[in-house]
Design an enzyme around this catalytic site. Structure first.
Site, short mmCIF file in Angstrom:
data_model
loop_
_atom_site.label_atom_id
_atom_site.label_comp_id
_atom_site.label_asym_id
_atom_site.label_seq_id
_atom_site.Cartn_x
_atom_site.Cartn_y
_atom_site.Cartn_z
CE LYS A 171 -1.65 3.16 1.94
NZ LYS A 171 -1.47 4.60 1.54
N GLY B 100 -4.62 1.19 4.00
CA GLY B 100 -3.46 0.93 4.87
C GLY B 100 -3.87 0.20 6.13
CD GLU C 245 12.89 4.80 8.28
OE1 GLU C 245 12.91 5.68 9.18
OE2 GLU C 245 12.88 5.07 7.08
CB CYS D 95 13.10 9.73 7.90
SG CYS D 95 13.71 8.44 6.84
CD GLU E 206 10.51 13.24 10.69
OE1 GLU E 206 9.40 12.69 10.84
OE2 GLU E 206 11.51 12.64 10.27
P1 NAP Z 1 1.93 8.86 7.21
O1 NAP Z 1 0.50 9.23 7.28
O2 NAP Z 1 2.52 8.14 8.38
O3 NAP Z 1 2.11 7.99 5.87
C1 NAP Z 1 2.90 6.85 5.69
C2 NAP Z 1 2.09 5.73 5.05
O4 NAP Z 1 1.16 5.21 5.99
C3 NAP Z 1 1.26 6.17 3.85
O5 NAP Z 1 1.18 5.13 2.92
C4 NAP Z 1 -0.07 6.43 4.50
O6 NAP Z 1 -1.15 6.49 3.61
C5 NAP Z 1 -0.16 5.27 5.46
N1 NAP Z 1 -1.13 5.45 6.54
C6 NAP Z 1 -1.65 6.60 7.03
N2 NAP Z 1 -2.52 6.34 8.02
C7 NAP Z 1 -2.57 4.99 8.17
C8 NAP Z 1 -3.27 4.11 9.02
N3 NAP Z 1 -4.12 4.56 9.95
N4 NAP Z 1 -3.07 2.79 8.91
C9 NAP Z 1 -2.20 2.31 7.99
N5 NAP Z 1 -1.51 3.10 7.13
C10 NAP Z 1 -1.67 4.41 7.23
O7 NAP Z 1 2.82 10.11 6.92
P2 NAP Z 1 2.41 11.42 6.09
O8 NAP Z 1 1.03 11.87 6.49
O9 NAP Z 1 2.64 11.14 4.68
O10 NAP Z 1 3.48 12.49 6.64
C11 NAP Z 1 3.30 13.10 7.90
C12 NAP Z 1 4.62 13.25 8.62
O11 NAP Z 1 5.22 11.97 8.78
C13 NAP Z 1 5.69 14.05 7.90
O12 NAP Z 1 5.58 15.41 8.12
C14 NAP Z 1 6.96 13.48 8.48
O13 NAP Z 1 7.27 14.11 9.69
C15 NAP Z 1 6.62 12.05 8.73
N6 NAP Z 1 7.12 11.16 7.66
C16 NAP Z 1 8.22 10.41 7.92
C17 NAP Z 1 8.71 9.58 6.94
C18 NAP Z 1 9.91 8.72 7.14
O14 NAP Z 1 10.56 8.35 6.19
N7 NAP Z 1 10.24 8.36 8.37
C19 NAP Z 1 8.10 9.52 5.69
C20 NAP Z 1 6.95 10.30 5.45
C21 NAP Z 1 6.50 11.10 6.47
P3 NAP Z 1 -1.52 7.94 3.01
O15 NAP Z 1 -0.49 8.24 2.01
O16 NAP Z 1 -2.87 7.78 2.42
O17 NAP Z 1 -1.51 8.92 4.16
#
Ligand code: NAP
Ligand code: MG
Length: 462
Positions: A170, A207, A245, A279, A369
């Protein structure tokens, strides 16, 4: 941009169960460039069934044959490198040269490394009167973010396939086109039907359905700490393996004996690359009080020069979030020496390379972050002070240490609570385990450590 209107399940593109769509936006001009289906629990269920069905045969396929398929996949990625780079640029916004070198280049290296590891790994070991077999964990649910869209897919799928696992992916809603391209590459490489499956969709729908699915044996997630905690809890309740991660707030520690100009220059480039959406970025620069003013001047100059090479942030939400953090930094008393919260362009989710001086370790911008092109320069008095500041966040993903010689830098790095440290500008190594201490995560990706995440052991005694 061309997009598939279905899910890649069981070796074919199948119509989605529902009719909802996700609009894919080019963050450089805010235009919709494609639509992909928004998957539901029904799509996830079909994909998990396909992965389960394919598991016994793939798990029993000799490692050398699995290795050959992964090598074929690597070759397809090489052949389609330009298309990959253009797709990542279109949906993530990264400048094309960066997409070519990093977003397309690194996954090729990682896929290649797993083609080799699958062939050479010791899946069987003698321990005294036992034979220990490393067997695949089973069906993997992979959930990936948008910031390194292909790398994060390959860093999960390649070791999972090398281990003999099958996968349901996903990908992030912001970057589904890269994921579809990857599915095409899997198909072209001749990887058997059901071994890899793709369900595009929203995190809280597709997800969550994947993370909760009873047919998934291991969930591998990269993304925010908030979602990671939820996935960890769900997996824990089901006694299911999980790899997380999560975020970082890494320190770039410049010791007084270091080449200051080099350390500052590389440090700024490290954060600005990918518009700060990394990250492991070294978003806190730690400088000795005696060199502080010089470092601030060098950093401001480097950030200003970087200006026109930076891409936009991925979406409007991240744009607002990062600008909010910059405003918060100003409000808490940090001093802006480059960039700022104003949008530098009328169109697109751009933020100027931003540097804050006079940041104290407790400020929000030094703790949370930001995920944007923002560096905080923090002053330290002596080495113990630097260590206390470096280790003083909930995170522990990466970092850097600069000193007059490697031994001095290594001595400091060994005291850091973090999973990866670059010594005097050390180069990226696709075989080095990547992952976090503390709240930066659970588990490791890349190299043999990344492969081991997808294996479980069985001991036979004789
Ligand atoms: P996120 O919501 O954690 O997204 C990561 C993945 O998880 C996406 O595929 C997302 O789908 C999915 N997801 C979201 N809610 C979920 C749930 N309840 N159950 C299962 N999967 C789920 O991150 P983001 O909203 O894209 O970014 C927000 C913040 O996260 C950023 O500002 C940053 O600080 C951090 N981030 C960190 C990393 C890293 O590499 N460590 C990468 C991205 C973001 P969707 O795409 O539909 O949301
Ligand atoms: Mg999200």
């Amino acid at each position: 941009m061309k997009a598939h209107d279905g899910m890649y399940i069981g070796g074919e593109w199948r119509a989605a169960a529902g009719t909802d769509l996700i609009a894919v936006v080019d963050p450089a001009d805010e235009q919709v460039i494609a639509h992909v289906p928004a998957g539901t629990a029904e799509d996830v269920d079909a994909a998990v069934s396909a992965a389960r069905e394919a598991l016994p045969v793939w798990a029993a396929t000799p490692p050398a044959e699995r290795a050959a398929k992964i090598a074929a996949l690597r070759d397809v990625l090489v052949a389609r490198k330009d298309e990959i780079a253009e797709t990542v640029t279109a949906e993530l916004g990264a400048p094309l040269p960066f997409s070519q070198a990093v977003h397309a280049g690194v996954p090729i290296l990682v896929a290649g490394s797993y083609a080799e590891l699958a062939a050479s790994y010791a899946f069987e070991e003698k321990v005294g009167n036992s034979t220990v077999y490393a067997e695949p964990v089973g069906v993997v649910g992979a959930i990936t973010p948008w910031n390194y869209p292909l790398h994060q897919i390959v860093a999960k799928v390649a070791p999972a396939l090398a281990a003999g696992c099958t996968v349901v992916l996903k990908p992030a809603e912001d970057t589904p086109l890269t994921a579809q391209l990857f599915a095409e590459a899997v198909h072209e490489a001749g990887i058997p039907a059901g071994v890899f499956n793709l369900v595009t969709g929203l995190g809280p729908v597709a997800g969550q359905a994947l993370a909760e699915h009873g047919g998934v044996d291991l969930v591998s997630f990269t993304g925010s700490t908030a979602v990671g905690k939820q996935i960890g809890a769900t997996a824990g309740a089901a006694v299911k393996r999980v790899a997380l991660e999560l975020g970082g707030k890494s320190a770039n520690v410049i010791l007084p004996s270091a080449d200051l100009a080099k350390a500052v220059g590389v440090g700024i480039a490290n954060v600005m690359g990918n518009s700060g959406q990394t990250c492991s970025a070294w978003t806190r620069m730690l400088v000795h009080t005696s060199q502080y003013d010089e470092a601030v001047a060098l950093a401001a100059e480097a950030a200003t020069k970087y200006g026109d090479r930076i891409g936009p942030l991925v979406n409007a939400k991240q744009h607002a979030r990062v600008r909010g953090y910059i405003e918060k930094g100003v409000a808490e008393g940090a001093r802006l020496v480059a960039g700022g919260p104003e949008a530098p362009c009328e169109q697109g989710y751009f933020v100027s390379p931003t540097v804050f001086a006079d940041v104290t370790p407790e400020m929000t911008i030094a703790q949370e972050e930001i995920f944007g092109p923002v560096v905080s320069i923090i002053r330290y008095e002596d080495e113990d002070d630097a260590l206390r500041i470096a280790n003083g966040t909930v995170y522990g993903l990466a970092g850097a240490v600069w000193a007059g010689d490697d031994a001095e830098a290594v001595a400091f790095a060994r005291r850091m609570d973090t999973g990866q440290v670059d010594i005097n500008g050390g180069r990226f190594n696709p075989l080095a385990p990547f992952g976090g201490y503390k709240q930066s995560g659970v588990g490791r990706e890349l190299g043999s450590h990344g492969l081991a995440e997808y294996l479980q052991t069985k001991s036979l005694q004789f």
